[in-house]
Design an enzyme around this catalytic site. Structure first.
Site, PDB file in Angstrom:
ATOM      1  N   SER A 157       0.850  -1.184   0.000  1.00 29.82           N
ATOM      2  CA  SER A 157       0.000   0.000   0.000  1.00 29.82           C
ATOM      3  C   SER A 157       0.886   1.234   0.000  1.00 29.82           C
ATOM      4  O   SER A 157       2.065   1.169   0.366  1.00 29.82           O
ATOM      5  CB  SER A 157      -0.893   0.001   1.249  1.00 29.82           C
ATOM      6  OG  SER A 157      -1.511   1.259   1.446  1.00 29.82           O
ATOM      7  N   TYR A 193      -2.712  -0.281  10.290  1.00 29.86           N
ATOM      8  CA  TYR A 193      -2.654  -0.586   8.855  1.00 29.86           C
ATOM      9  C   TYR A 193      -1.253  -0.316   8.312  1.00 29.86           C
ATOM     10  O   TYR A 193      -0.682  -1.139   7.589  1.00 29.86           O
ATOM     11  CB  TYR A 193      -3.701   0.242   8.117  1.00 29.86           C
ATOM     12  CG  TYR A 193      -3.881  -0.150   6.671  1.00 29.86           C
ATOM     13  CD1 TYR A 193      -4.601  -1.297   6.336  1.00 29.86           C
ATOM     14  CD2 TYR A 193      -3.344   0.612   5.643  1.00 29.86           C
ATOM     15  CE1 TYR A 193      -4.766  -1.670   5.014  1.00 29.86           C
ATOM     16  CE2 TYR A 193      -3.504   0.251   4.315  1.00 29.86           C
ATOM     17  CZ  TYR A 193      -4.218  -0.891   4.011  1.00 29.86           C
ATOM     18  OH  TYR A 193      -4.378  -1.266   2.698  1.00 29.86           O
TER      19      TYR A 193
END
Length: 269
Positions: free
Chosen positions: A142, A155
């Protein structure tokens, strides 16, 4: 990989979002598919959509965080397809909230899926990939694996872990018939935020609106991933903003972190 025709790809998180887009794109490239997800109904819908492609499509309900289940998965896939050539570790979840407010249970949950789910997939399928003349692993990282953002400590931590693991494993596989590509997409309008966890529901809704307003189509990400498999690219970055973040973190890490911290502090999640 020289060809994807009549190869078999395992795709986790295949019931929606990037995983679903990958299933369609890989089928179009001639790939047979083993689709993995915790959402059985979603898997059934994707399988139905692919019925006209002429490819062999099997579905497998599994929580990638469940080690026992993941280590039973290769036997099921091989029973349906006999071989495995591509493993795409796509399954992921999200937690929104400042670290002081996020529970350790939520931290365990996100690491179980985002990091351990990828590790389980690689460990379970790598022996079978080694049997092939050419094979490939894809790990979904990501933009949060390039630079940390306020409100996304869990995250970001999982994606930095995915990044480090993937770079090390690619180095270990150097010279073997197995390639490895790590993918860094920007915001993609998928269910990851809508079905994720948040300290407050308003945070989840605000993040979902933010992602939807800046989203990259899942189909675009899928195309770039398949191209990365063909080229054995070490990294695939999707989205101009995230190429800029990548370069900024290389040229001036302090400035990149300061600018990002100021922006992310204003985020409602």
């Amino acid at each position: 990989m020289k060809t994807l025709v009549n190869r078999t790809a395992v795709v986790t998180g295949a019931a929606s979002g990037i995983g679903k887009a990958l299933a369609h794109h890989l089928a179009g490239e001639g790939c047979h598919l083993a689709l993995v997800d915790i959402d059985g109904d979603g898997l059934a819908r994707v399988r139905s959509e692919l019925a006209s492609t002429g490819r062999t499509v099997s579905t497998h309900m599994a929580n990638v965080a469940d080690r026992t289940r993941m280590f039973a998965l290769p036997e099921e896939v091989l029973a349906a397809h006999r071989q495995v050539h591509v493993l795409i570790n796509n399954a992921g979840v999200s937690v929104a909230g400042r670290f002081e407010d996020v529970s350790l249970e939520d931290m365990d949950w996100i690491f179980g899926v985002n990091f351990w789910g990828m590790v389980h997939g690689c460990k379970a399928f790598l022996p079978h990939l080694r049997r092939e003349s050419e094979a490939h692993i894809v790990t979904l990282c990501s933009s949060f694996g390039l630079l940390g953002f306020a409100g996304k400590t869990g995250y970001s931590a999982t994606k930095f872990a995915v990044r480090g693991f993937s770079e090390a494993l690619r180095a270990e596989l150097l010279g073997s018939p197995i390639g490895l590509t790590t993918v860094y997409p920007g915001p993609v309008d998928t269910n990851i935020v809508r079905t994720g966890r948040a300290v407050h529901a308003a945070q989840r809704e605000a993040e979902a609106r933010f992602v939807a307003g800046r989203s990259i189509p899942a189909e675009q990400v899928a195309r770039r991933i398949v191209r990365g498999i063909r080229r054995n690219s070490a990294r695939v970055l999707v989205g101009l903003d995230y190429h800029l973040i990548d370069w900024m973190t290389r040229l001036s890490p302090d400035l990149a972190q300061e600018l990002t911290a100021r922006q992310s502090q204003r985020m409602p999640f």
